[in-house]
Design a protein around this motif. Structure first.
Motif, PDB file in Angstrom:
ATOM      1  N   GLU A 137      10.854   1.803  -3.690  1.00  0.00           N
ATOM      2  CA  GLU A 137       9.459   0.701  -4.313  1.00  0.00           C
ATOM      3  C   GLU A 137       9.158  -0.092  -2.807  1.00  0.00           C
ATOM      4  N   GLY A 138       9.747  -0.524  -2.440  1.00  0.00           N
ATOM      5  CA  GLY A 138      10.449  -1.319  -1.213  1.00  0.00           C
ATOM      6  C   GLY A 138       8.993  -0.687  -0.141  1.00  0.00           C
ATOM      7  N   ILE A 139       9.328   0.184   0.260  1.00  0.00           N
ATOM      8  CA  ILE A 139       8.425   1.073   1.550  1.00  0.00           C
ATOM      9  C   ILE A 139       7.314   0.942   1.632  1.00  0.00           C
ATOM     10  N   ALA A 140       6.635   0.363  -0.352  1.00  0.00           N
ATOM     11  CA  ALA A 140       5.768   1.304  -0.481  1.00  0.00           C
ATOM     12  C   ALA A 140       5.356   0.100  -0.468  1.00  0.00           C
ATOM     13  N   GLY A 141       5.632  -0.609  -1.285  1.00  0.00           N
ATOM     14  CA  GLY A 141       5.310  -2.296  -1.111  1.00  0.00           C
ATOM     15  C   GLY A 141       5.212  -2.988   0.072  1.00  0.00           C
ATOM     16  N   SER A 142       5.721  -2.085   0.858  1.00  0.00           N
ATOM     17  CA  SER A 142       5.966  -2.785   2.621  1.00  0.00           C
ATOM     18  C   SER A 142       4.727  -2.929   3.279  1.00  0.00           C
ATOM     19  N   PHE A 143       4.595  -1.506   3.369  1.00  0.00           N
ATOM     20  CA  PHE A 143       3.664  -0.632   3.635  1.00  0.00           C
ATOM     21  C   PHE A 143       2.397  -1.224   3.160  1.00  0.00           C
ATOM     22  N   LEU A 144       2.416  -1.457   2.040  1.00  0.00           N
ATOM     23  CA  LEU A 144       0.832  -1.914   1.486  1.00  0.00           C
ATOM     24  C   LEU A 144       0.463  -3.788   1.607  1.00  0.00           C
ATOM     25  N   ASN A 145       1.145  -4.429   2.178  1.00  0.00           N
ATOM     26  CA  ASN A 145       1.899  -5.764   2.587  1.00  0.00           C
ATOM     27  C   ASN A 145       1.228  -5.748   4.255  1.00  0.00           C
ATOM     28  N   ILE A 146       1.425  -5.099   4.760  1.00  0.00           N
ATOM     29  CA  ILE A 146       1.305  -4.719   5.511  1.00  0.00           C
ATOM     30  C   ILE A 146       0.263  -4.280   6.313  1.00  0.00           C
ATOM     31  N   SER A 147      -0.866  -3.406   5.508  1.00  0.00           N
ATOM     32  CA  SER A 147      -1.991  -3.084   5.906  1.00  0.00           C
ATOM     33  C   SER A 147      -2.973  -4.554   5.611  1.00  0.00           C
ATOM     34  N   SER A 148      -2.745  -5.829   4.759  1.00  0.00           N
ATOM     35  CA  SER A 148      -3.200  -6.271   4.379  1.00  0.00           C
ATOM     36  C   SER A 148      -3.301  -7.211   5.431  1.00  0.00           C
ATOM     37  N   SER A 166       1.665   4.226   1.889  1.00  0.00           N
ATOM     38  CA  SER A 166       1.878   2.897   0.828  1.00  0.00           C
ATOM     39  C   SER A 166       1.998   4.102  -0.620  1.00  0.00           C
ATOM     40  N   LEU A 167      -0.038   5.252  -0.160  1.00  0.00           N
ATOM     41  CA  LEU A 167       0.026   5.726  -1.314  1.00  0.00           C
ATOM     42  C   LEU A 167       0.846   6.451  -1.660  1.00  0.00           C
ATOM     43  N   GLN A 168       0.883   7.058  -0.944  1.00  0.00           N
ATOM     44  CA  GLN A 168       1.848   8.834  -1.088  1.00  0.00           C
ATOM     45  C   GLN A 168       3.549   8.514  -1.816  1.00  0.00           C
ATOM     46  N   PHE A 169       4.222   7.220  -1.413  1.00  0.00           N
ATOM     47  CA  PHE A 169       5.292   6.833  -2.171  1.00  0.00           C
ATOM     48  C   PHE A 169       4.517   5.859  -3.254  1.00  0.00           C
ATOM     49  N   PHE A 170       3.504   5.240  -3.577  1.00  0.00           N
ATOM     50  CA  PHE A 170       3.598   4.969  -5.411  1.00  0.00           C
ATOM     51  C   PHE A 170       3.255   6.592  -6.101  1.00  0.00           C
ATOM     52  N   LYS A 171       2.533   7.598  -5.443  1.00  0.00           N
ATOM     53  CA  LYS A 171       2.475   9.117  -5.352  1.00  0.00           C
ATOM     54  C   LYS A 171       3.791   9.547  -6.437  1.00  0.00           C
ATOM     55  N   GLU A 172       4.828   9.085  -5.541  1.00  0.00           N
ATOM     56  CA  GLU A 172       5.870   9.780  -5.420  1.00  0.00           C
ATOM     57  C   GLU A 172       6.498   9.178  -6.782  1.00  0.00           C
ATOM     58  N   LEU A 173       6.069   7.830  -7.001  1.00  0.00           N
ATOM     59  CA  LEU A 173       7.134   7.095  -8.120  1.00  0.00           C
ATOM     60  C   LEU A 173       6.129   6.660  -9.143  1.00  0.00           C
ATOM     61  N   LYS A 174       5.160   7.266  -8.954  1.00  0.00           N
ATOM     62  CA  LYS A 174       4.574   7.150 -10.319  1.00  0.00           C
ATOM     63  C   LYS A 174       4.069   5.843 -11.116  1.00  0.00           C
ATOM     64  N   ASP A 175       3.329   5.068  -9.563  1.00  0.00           N
ATOM     65  CA  ASP A 175       3.929   3.613 -10.007  1.00  0.00           C
ATOM     66  C   ASP A 175       1.591   3.174 -10.053  1.00  0.00           C
ATOM     67  N   ASP A 176       2.038   3.576 -11.594  1.00  0.00           N
ATOM     68  CA  ASP A 176       0.046   3.533 -11.479  1.00  0.00           C
ATOM     69  C   ASP A 176      -0.214   2.295 -11.421  1.00  0.00           C
ATOM     70  N   ARG A 177       0.624   1.260 -11.157  1.00  0.00           N
ATOM     71  CA  ARG A 177       0.166  -0.879 -10.634  1.00  0.00           C
ATOM     72  C   ARG A 177      -0.454  -0.886  -9.683  1.00  0.00           C
ATOM     73  N   GLY A 178       1.228   0.009  -8.180  1.00  0.00           N
ATOM     74  CA  GLY A 178       0.651   0.440  -7.536  1.00  0.00           C
ATOM     75  C   GLY A 178      -0.076   1.070  -7.127  1.00  0.00           C
ATOM     76  N   LEU A 179      -0.592   1.865  -7.487  1.00  0.00           N
ATOM     77  CA  LEU A 179      -1.458   3.050  -7.234  1.00  0.00           C
ATOM     78  C   LEU A 179      -2.985   1.883  -7.211  1.00  0.00           C
TER      79      LEU A 179
END
Length: 188
Positions: A137-148, A166-179
């Motif tokens: 979750e932290g990795i996915a969020g960090s990738f998204l922050n860096i992309s911004s 980021s998308l890959q990690f959020f898919k693995e986590l099944k995190d709809d909000r992150g997706l």
């Protein structure tokens, strides 16, 4: 209610601290002044703990919440001050996940100030710790922050690279909000 937990004299101090933490979080966006108030109560109560590790942990959480409430009010100098104070306590505890989270909050403040290089520095520091912890979750969020940051710098190729990771990690986590956030960023 959470307030009832706090005012209940028979509740433990740790339950009261958790209730205040939740109350502070619940008001960040809608009422930063209330968030600040609950964080101040949390800080005062945390100082009463006798076990050093718990005292540092809850003191750090309260400072973090105060920093976020300042950030929500666009008081960035105070927000940074409190986040750095929180970071110092979390480093004393050696709590890598909490340190990584602090790095993200500091990066967010610098991002709000349009200090993109400083923001990137803290996002990358957080990402490194999240990777070491295998915190998806932290990795996915960090990738998204860096992309911004790369989006703001108009380096769309790098931005897309981080968004796809980021998308890959959020898919693995099944995190709809992150997706949703990631797809939204990819689409802008």
């Amino acid at each position: 209610s959470l307030w009832a937990v706090y005012v209940n004299k028979s509740e433990s101090t740790l339950h009261k601290l958790k209730a205040l933490d939740d109350l502070s979080w619940n008001f960040f966006d809608s009422n930063p002044d209330s968030s600040f108030y609950f964080a101040q109560l949390q800080l005062k109560l945390a100082k009463t703990l006798s076990i050093k590790k718990e005292k540092l942990r809850w003191h750090g959480k309260a400072l973090n919440n105060i920093g976020i409430s300042y950030q929500c009010k666009s008081d960035f100098p105070n927000a940074l001050d409190y986040q750095f104070k929180s970071l110092k306590l979390k480093e004393q505890l050696g709590d890598k996940k909490e340190i990584a989270i602090c790095f993200v909050y500091i990066g967010n403040i610098y991002y709000s100030l349009s200090e993109l290089q400083k923001s990137l520095k803290y996002y990358v520091r957080g990402l490194k710790l999240f990777k070491n912890l295998r915190d998806k979750e932290g990795i996915a969020g960090s990738f998204l922050n860096i992309s911004s940051i790369y989006m703001d710098q108009k380096d769309y190729k790098k931005a897309l690279n981080y968004q796809l990771q980021s998308l890959q990690f959020f898919k693995e986590l099944k995190d709809d909000r992150g997706l949703a956030y990631t797809y939204g960023d990819i689409g802008r």
